[in-house]
Design an enzyme around this catalytic site. Sequence first.
Site, PDB file in Angstrom:
ATOM      1  N   CYS A  36       0.840  -1.189   0.000  1.00  0.00           N
ATOM      2  CA  CYS A  36       0.000   0.000   0.000  1.00  0.00           C
ATOM      3  C   CYS A  36       0.886   1.255   0.000  1.00  0.00           C
ATOM      4  O   CYS A  36       2.069   1.205   0.320  1.00  0.00           O
ATOM      5  CB  CYS A  36      -0.942  -0.005   1.196  1.00  0.00           C
ATOM      6  SG  CYS A  36      -0.130   0.093   2.793  1.00  0.00           S
TER       7      CYS A  36
ATOM      8  N   CYS B  27       3.122   2.312   2.976  1.00  0.00           N
ATOM      9  CA  CYS B  27       4.054   1.275   3.453  1.00  0.00           C
ATOM     10  C   CYS B  27       5.122   0.920   2.425  1.00  0.00           C
ATOM     11  O   CYS B  27       5.832  -0.070   2.584  1.00  0.00           O
ATOM     12  CB  CYS B  27       3.273   0.018   3.833  1.00  0.00           C
ATOM     13  SG  CYS B  27       2.181   0.270   5.225  1.00  0.00           S
TER      14      CYS B  27
ATOM     15  N   CYS C 174       2.005  -5.297   6.871  1.00  0.00           N
ATOM     16  CA  CYS C 174       1.125  -4.161   7.045  1.00  0.00           C
ATOM     17  C   CYS C 174      -0.285  -4.663   7.359  1.00  0.00           C
ATOM     18  O   CYS C 174      -0.798  -5.551   6.722  1.00  0.00           O
ATOM     19  CB  CYS C 174       1.091  -3.318   5.780  1.00  0.00           C
ATOM     20  SG  CYS C 174      -0.080  -1.968   5.880  1.00  0.00           S
TER      21      CYS C 174
END
Length: 60
Positions: free
Chosen positions: A28, A31, A55
């Site tokens: 994402c 991250c 994550c």
Amino acid sequence: YQDVLNYIETHNVQDLPLHKKGFISVGCKPCTRAITDGENPRAGRWYWEESQKECGLHSK
């Protein structure tokens, strides 16, 4: 990583443009960062975490 590149070429899979920008391991947006030459391919994931955990929900 070379195996992935070989697979992409052999099977005519559309390459992810981010790979060419240094984003080798993509997650994402908060991250993930691009890596530099010589860094571990996973260095761009969870770079602020010492634990390098996966994550989940994050506050960034």
